[in-house]
Design a protein around this motif. Structure first.
Motif, mmCIF file in Angstrom:
data_model
loop_
_atom_site.group_PDB
_atom_site.id
_atom_site.type_symbol
_atom_site.label_atom_id
_atom_site.label_comp_id
_atom_site.label_asym_id
_atom_site.label_seq_id
_atom_site.Cartn_x
_atom_site.Cartn_y
_atom_site.Cartn_z
ATOM 1 N N MET A 185 0.789 -1.145 -0.187
ATOM 2 C CA MET A 185 -0.043 0.169 -0.081
ATOM 3 C C MET A 185 0.949 1.307 0.071
ATOM 4 N N HIS A 186 1.806 1.214 0.995
ATOM 5 C CA HIS A 186 2.752 2.462 0.927
ATOM 6 C C HIS A 186 3.570 2.771 -0.304
ATOM 7 N N PRO A 187 3.660 4.065 -0.715
ATOM 8 C CA PRO A 187 4.467 4.302 -2.049
ATOM 9 C C PRO A 187 5.924 3.743 -1.659
ATOM 10 N N TYR A 188 6.346 3.948 -0.520
ATOM 11 C CA TYR A 188 7.855 3.507 -0.192
ATOM 12 C C TYR A 188 8.031 1.856 -0.289
ATOM 13 N N GLY A 219 4.598 16.107 9.678
ATOM 14 C CA GLY A 219 4.358 15.616 8.249
ATOM 15 C C GLY A 219 4.943 14.518 8.004
ATOM 16 N N CYS A 220 4.568 13.798 6.753
ATOM 17 C CA CYS A 220 5.279 12.538 6.535
ATOM 18 C C CYS A 220 6.752 12.596 6.076
ATOM 19 N N ARG A 221 7.584 11.742 6.615
ATOM 20 C CA ARG A 221 8.922 11.690 6.516
ATOM 21 C C ARG A 221 9.353 11.201 5.178
ATOM 22 N N PHE A 222 8.455 10.801 4.380
ATOM 23 C CA PHE A 222 8.828 10.332 3.110
ATOM 24 C C PHE A 222 8.334 11.296 1.911
ATOM 25 N N ALA A 223 7.823 12.343 2.432
ATOM 26 C CA ALA A 223 7.256 13.441 1.523
ATOM 27 C C ALA A 223 8.012 13.831 0.343
ATOM 28 N N LEU A 224 9.498 13.986 0.725
ATOM 29 C CA LEU A 224 10.283 14.775 -0.008
ATOM 30 C C LEU A 224 10.738 13.852 -1.185
ATOM 31 N N ARG A 225 10.326 12.622 -0.952
ATOM 32 C CA ARG A 225 10.708 11.535 -2.014
ATOM 33 C C ARG A 225 9.423 10.678 -2.595
ATOM 34 N N CYS A 226 8.395 11.438 -2.218
ATOM 35 C CA CYS A 226 7.224 10.752 -2.650
ATOM 36 C C CYS A 226 6.324 11.281 -3.975
ATOM 37 N N GLU A 227 6.219 10.599 -4.954
ATOM 38 C CA GLU A 227 5.595 11.243 -6.144
ATOM 39 C C GLU A 227 4.224 11.498 -6.003
ATOM 40 N N TYR A 228 3.528 10.994 -5.072
ATOM 41 C CA TYR A 228 2.103 11.395 -4.751
ATOM 42 C C TYR A 228 1.993 12.486 -3.542
ATOM 43 N N ALA A 229 2.962 13.121 -3.147
ATOM 44 C CA ALA A 229 2.859 14.154 -1.863
ATOM 45 C C ALA A 229 1.892 15.227 -2.317
ATOM 46 N N GLN A 230 1.058 15.520 -1.323
ATOM 47 C CA GLN A 230 0.333 16.504 -1.369
ATOM 48 C C GLN A 230 0.513 17.726 -0.237
ATOM 49 N N LYS A 232 -1.165 18.336 2.498
ATOM 50 C CA LYS A 232 -1.609 17.898 3.845
ATOM 51 C C LYS A 232 -0.219 16.865 4.268
ATOM 52 N N CYS A 233 0.499 16.506 3.347
ATOM 53 C CA CYS A 233 1.718 15.263 3.438
ATOM 54 C C CYS A 233 2.774 16.060 4.355
ATOM 55 N N PHE A 234 2.832 17.414 3.952
ATOM 56 C CA PHE A 234 3.895 18.239 4.632
ATOM 57 C C PHE A 234 3.553 19.138 5.831
ATOM 58 N N ASP A 246 1.245 14.522 10.377
ATOM 59 C CA ASP A 246 1.688 12.989 10.397
ATOM 60 C C ASP A 246 0.815 12.167 9.896
ATOM 61 N N PRO A 247 1.049 11.181 8.825
ATOM 62 C CA PRO A 247 -0.040 10.037 8.668
ATOM 63 C C PRO A 247 0.255 8.971 9.712
ATOM 64 N N ALA A 248 -1.005 8.819 10.278
ATOM 65 C CA ALA A 248 -0.968 7.743 11.440
ATOM 66 C C ALA A 248 -1.117 6.313 10.765
ATOM 67 N N ALA A 305 0.966 3.869 6.899
ATOM 68 C CA ALA A 305 0.957 5.100 7.383
ATOM 69 C C ALA A 305 1.069 6.224 6.224
ATOM 70 N N CYS A 306 -0.038 6.386 5.466
ATOM 71 C CA CYS A 306 -0.219 7.405 4.430
ATOM 72 C C CYS A 306 -1.411 7.947 4.356
ATOM 73 N N HIS A 307 -1.455 9.266 3.900
ATOM 74 C CA HIS A 307 -2.815 9.896 3.853
ATOM 75 C C HIS A 307 -3.563 9.526 2.672
ATOM 76 N N PHE A 308 -2.868 8.838 1.623
ATOM 77 C CA PHE A 308 -3.693 8.548 0.656
ATOM 78 C C PHE A 308 -3.415 7.345 0.119
ATOM 79 N N CYS A 309 -3.188 6.354 0.926
ATOM 80 C CA CYS A 309 -2.660 4.805 0.379
ATOM 81 C C CYS A 309 -3.834 3.964 -0.057
HETATM 82 FE FE1 SF4 Z 1 3.527 10.002 -0.176
HETATM 83 FE FE2 SF4 Z 1 1.535 9.042 1.591
HETATM 84 FE FE3 SF4 Z 1 3.598 10.311 2.573
HETATM 85 FE FE4 SF4 Z 1 1.571 11.723 1.595
HETATM 86 S S1 SF4 Z 1 1.450 10.668 3.182
HETATM 87 S S2 SF4 Z 1 3.906 11.745 1.286
HETATM 88 S S3 SF4 Z 1 1.196 10.396 -0.214
HETATM 89 S S4 SF4 Z 1 3.735 8.486 1.448
#
Ligand code: SF4
Length: 319
Positions: free
Chosen positions: A242-245, A280-291, A293-295, A298-300, A311-315
């Motif tokens: 599910m998670h982009p990472y 914010g999501c620690r993966f956001a700077l590398r995530c192609e789906y970041a929006q 909200k991600c910055f 924190d996604p629970a 743990a992704c807002h949009f997974c």
């Molecule tokens: Fe990517 Fe999900 Fe993190 Fe947003 S919350 S940056 S979509 S992994």
């Protein structure tokens, strides 16, 4: 769920550095059943080895709970901890670095037995050393050899024999095959699997290599910069990541396919600093789906399907 051997709740391990507080492990929670294997996967620096060491209190946890058969590990007294250490052991990545080069195979395997004063008679201790050598597939003739005379696989077998010496129930295997030749890796993995069945062991198997952990784990945790981003059964994680990472990690596994090469997801962008991380999501700077909200938030870690956490807002949204 079967009988739980180890339960970890909101485990944190922070390190003070000259530039701020490093959040090496930041809120890890899981339960592990007896006789099962939990794979812990992530890139180097994601906190997976620190997690294993914090559970065994080789690093003192900053906060959180660790229960081993219901016993509080974090607040165990030195005496209680000495006993717990016989039940919880570790196998290290680099067998050569973890073995004293001046000691023979038998002296190395004897160390934990001497430390815990297990045998009064040397003959009993020697018999146990030979029994352990046999258990891990080391020939008796190697009993007086030194680590430098042995190949990586045999050295790792010494490390495994040492870990087994006190009849533990739980073993943290920290990248146990990553320093070995590919041809030897399978032998050590098979040995660990056989020992698990024979002795009813429970493993935490730490690795950067998802292909290794797939064939070995019942459940898998994927870590990114100190946090769990996905937790599922091994089957579910590989079938329905599910998670982009996680998807990027899976895309990097070479799978020979007649249908042609699958697309590898290349991670671009800066890696967020784990020192005093911002919300914010620690993966956001590398995530192609970041929006946006991600910055900001924190996604629970949320359960989306049965025992599949992400743990992704949009997974749960199609990509
Ligand atoms: Fe990517 Fe999900 Fe993190 Fe947003 S919350 S940056 S979509 S992994």
């Amino acid at each position: 769920m079967g009988e739980v051997l180890i339960e970890v709740k909101d485990l944190k391990k922070y390190f003070q550095t000259p530039t701020g507080v490093l959040h090496a492990v930041d809120g890890l929670t899981f339960k592990l059943e007896k006789g099962k294997t939990l794979g812990v996967v992530g890139e180097s620096g994601c906190g997976k080895s620190t997690t294993g060491r914090a559970i065994l209190r080789l690093h003192e946890p900053t906060s959180g709970e660790i229960l081993f058969e219901g016993k509080d590990v974090v607040h165990a007294s030195p005496k209680e901890m000495k006993h717990l250490r016989t039940e919880m052991q570790m196998i290290f990545q680099d067998p050569y670095a973890s073995l004293n080069p001046r000691k023979t195979v038998s002296q190395l395997i004897a160390e934990p037995l001497i430390l815990h004063k297990v045998y009064k008679k040397k003959a009993d201790q020697d018999a146990r050393i030979l029994e352990l050598m046999k258990l891990v597939g080391l020939s008796e003739r190697l009993v007086n050899t030194y680590p430098h005379e042995l190949d990586g696989g045999r050295r790792q077998r010494i490390g495994i024999a040492r870990a087994l010496a006190m009849n533990p129930k739980f073993i943290v295997c920290d990248e146990p095959v990553s320093a070995l030749d590919v041809s030897i890796q399978a032998q050590i993995l098979n040995l660990l699997k056989d020992l698990q069945e024979e002795l009813g062991l429970t493993y935490m198997f730490i690795t950067h290599d998802l292909s290794v952990v797939n064939c070995f784990s019942d459940e898998i945790i994927v870590m990114y910069l100190g946090q769990v981003v996905e937790h599922a059964s091994a089957e579910d994680l590989f079938e329905h990541p599910m998670h982009p990472y996680t998807k990027a990690l899976l895309s990097a596994i070479p799978i020979p396919s007649l249908k042609g090469k699958k697309d590898r997801i290349l991670l671009k962008g800066e890696i967020t600093s784990p020192i005093d991380p911002k919300p914010g999501c620690r993966f956001a700077l590398r995530c192609e789906y970041a929006q946006e909200k991600c910055f900001q938030e924190d996604p629970a870690l949320t359960e989306y399907t049965d025992s599949h956490f992400c743990a992704c807002h949009f997974c749960d949204q199609p990509k």
